[in-house]
Design a protein around this motif. Structure first.
Motif: not given
Lengths: 315, 296
Positions: A18, A21-22, A252-253, A271-272, A275, A287, A290-291, A294
């Motif tokens: 992860v 990816v991030i 979580l979403g 997070l928002l 962004v 992020v 969050f990962a 999860f």
């Protein structure tokens, strides 16, 4: 024991994956941090640009940058917010409790309402109950939770002339006000998921109730409640736990949208705003968190299987 | 794996002769929820196709007083800028279906291909591909979609791509399982023995036999893709104004919902009806084509 080790190792590998990816996602953003901070081209001379790039380590090879980022995260340094200059780690710590409160209350609500209702529905032989449970379960999958949130706000203000306070109050200062504030957000998150859990519980219970050992338990004179709770529910729980674990992803979403609608300054809100303001250290860190959440939940679900059903032994 | 073959056979015969297509249609007709779903999806598709005929006013023109209640000259009232709400809802159907369908096709193309190759070749390719998909699974779907749109920038195309990437791992898993089984069957070996090339074997002999679960997954994914588009647009990361999108309309309505609840209620109804239609149809198709995949 070997299974635990392997499972733990996979958790670490998944987290590393992860993080790659991030890291790559943020790396592919058009323009560099320097342009974002410096307000576009032409503000800085080429020499100044090079100097700033060097200061941020952006002139080094990609794997070195990644290793550096990972290393500092491992030491608890999540970087500094581009906008406020605060350490991101500190921001995370201040936002996290709000999201945890929201998620825990929602899961508790989903399980606490969904499972008992599902058991009741499984005992009833009525066709109407069956149809109702199926329709409600389908609605739970189909209604967007942000629309439910909007409807709840409208209903609360029109029918009850009540709206929760707008500034978030932590539970340890004014617990009653905090619960009032959490009521609608939790309801908007939990309603849809609870409907799905009712449907799952009912069908899982029905499957178990047809088994021989349930008849044996009844025959030897175990009370109705005893049969349902001690013999049937325990065996029916595995698919229910699986669905609850899967739903954590939706939850979580959903937290991100719910926090935005109700103005709760939690992780999703962070997070928002990261962004919207192109505050990438904040986005990366949230992020990742969050990962992590999860992945840990999925691990917990797997471990719950072995606890609930000792026959399950992972190799 | 007997059921697997049955499922695969259904798919082959469905894609094949006309007679079996009729039988398939009869079976679908006996499942009322699936029929309701098909009817809803059909109606939504017609609204999208005939949008210019159904919507009398330009969806982006400010033509009346803002926040008029439903009824009167504007059937669904007007929004906060005095645009015809009904026209916006009708044209919003196009945006939802367009993004939903293309996003799922992206997911099917990416994930389906990955799963097919992984299942067919096995070995390290299988391992690497599926572990990579597991990593994408480790992120909550909406959070990953938000992160991707944050990088790509908010726009209709990017939302489509983001949703496609997020749901690709599901398709990879759905494609890989049956491919593993089918690749071991004697007729694949026979095809190879008579000299059919590997790409031809995959396209002509494997793909038709794994199409049933993929078709079910495609239908079910359409509902989640439409929901995700609405969520991203709601957050301002998807469709940009003035394009009429249900999620965006709902988001705009938040500031005015206590004055005029209608503009918040109607777009949500549109989303809910469409998603419900796809869910009903998907559930029905799953029962019909692949009973093993039943969740409930």
């Amino acid at each position: 024991m070997r299974y635990l080790l392997r499972r733990g190792l996979w958790t670490v590998v998944a987290l590393l994956g992860v993080s790659v990816v991030i890291f790559l996602l943020v790396h592919f953003i058009p323009g560099t941090i320097v342009d974002i901070l410096g307000g576009g081209e032409g503000q800085l001379s080429p020499e100044q640009r090079t100097a700033v790039m060097h200061e941020f380590g952006l002139d080094r090879p990609l794997p070195v940058q990644y290793a550096y980022w990972l290393g500092s995260m491992a030491r608890g340094n999540f970087g500094w917010s581009f906008r406020s200059g605060q350490p991101v780690g500190q921001l995370l710590v201040s936002r996290l409790p709000i999201t945890i409160e929201l998620a825990v209350l929602s899961v508790a609500g989903v399980a606490g309402v969904g499972i008992p209702l599902g058991i009741l529905a499984s005992v009833s032989g009525s066709l109407r109950v069956k149809t109702a449970v199926q329709v409600i379960g389908l609605l739970g999958l189909s209604l967007p939770n942000f629309w439910i949130a909007v409807l709840l706000i409208i209903a609360a203000s029109y029918l009850f002339h009540w709206l929760p306070a707008l500034i978030y109050v932590p539970p340890w200062t004014q617990p009653w006000v905090d619960l009032q504030q959490m009521f609608l957000p939790v309801l908007s998150l939990a309603l849809g998921l609870a409907a799905v859990v009712v449907r799952m519980t009912r069908s899982s219970m029905l499957e178990v109730l047809g088994q021989e050992y349930v008849k044996v338990a009844q025959a030897k004179g175990v009370t109705r409640a005893g049969v349902l709770l001690r013999h049937a529910l325990r065996n029916a729980l595995i698919p229910i736990i699986t669905v609850l674990g899967l739903q954590m992803g939706y939850l979580l979403g959903g937290v991100v949208i719910t926090e935005q609608i109700f103005g709760l300054p939690g992780l999703g809100w962070m997070l928002l705003n990261g962004v919207y303001q192109r505050d990438y250290p904040v986005v990366q860190a949230t992020v990742m968190l969050f990962a992590l959440t999860f992945i840990v939940v999925n691990l917990a679900v797997d471990l719950a299987y072995t606890y609930l059903d000792p026959r399950i032994r992972y190799q | 794996m007997a059921e697997g073959h049955a499922g695969a056979r259904t798919a082959v015969s469905w894609l094949g002769a006309r007679g079996s297509r009729v039988r398939w249609w009869r079976a679908l007709r006996r499942t009322p929820p699936a029929m309701i779903g098909a009817a809803v999806v059909g109606a939504v598709a017609i609204v999208a196709a005939a949008a210019p005929l159904l919507a009398w006013n330009n969806p982006v023109a400010q033509i009346a007083k803002p926040l008029l209640a439903p009824g009167g000259p504007y059937l669904a009232g007007t929004d906060q800028l005095g645009r015809d709400e009904l026209s916006r809802l009708v044209f919003g159907t196009r945006v939802s279906l367009y993004v939903g369908v293309l996003a799922v096709l992206v997911a099917l193309a990416l994930g389906g291909t990955a799963g097919l190759l992984a299942g067919f070749y096995g070995g390290w390719l299988d391992n690497v591909t599926m572990r990579a998909m597991d990593v994408l699974f480790a992120l909550p779907a909406l959070v990953l979609a938000i992160a991707i749109t944050a990088v790509l920038g908010p726009s209709l195309t990017n939302v489509m791509l983001a949703i496609g990437i997020v749901y690709a791992p599901t398709f990879a898993r759905v494609a890989r399982g049956p491919t593993l089984t089918v690749a071991q069957l004697p007729y694949i070996e026979a095809a190879r023995a008579v000299g059919v090339s590997t790409p031809a074997i995959m396209l002509r002999h494997v793909v038709p036999n794994i199409s049933a679960p993929l078709l079910v997954q495609t239908t079910v994914s359409l509902s989640t893709a439409i929901l995700t588009e609405a969520a991203l647009s709601f957050l301002g990361l998807g469709t940009q104004p003035p394009t009429p999108s249900w999620g965006l309309m709902l988001s705009d309505a938040r500031q005015y919902m206590l004055i005029d609840p209608w503009i918040a209620v109607l777009p949500g109804c549109a989303i809910a009806i469409t998603v419900l239609g796809f869910n009903l149809l998907g559930d029905g198709l799953r029962d019909l084509l692949d009973p093993r995949l039943r969740l409930f």
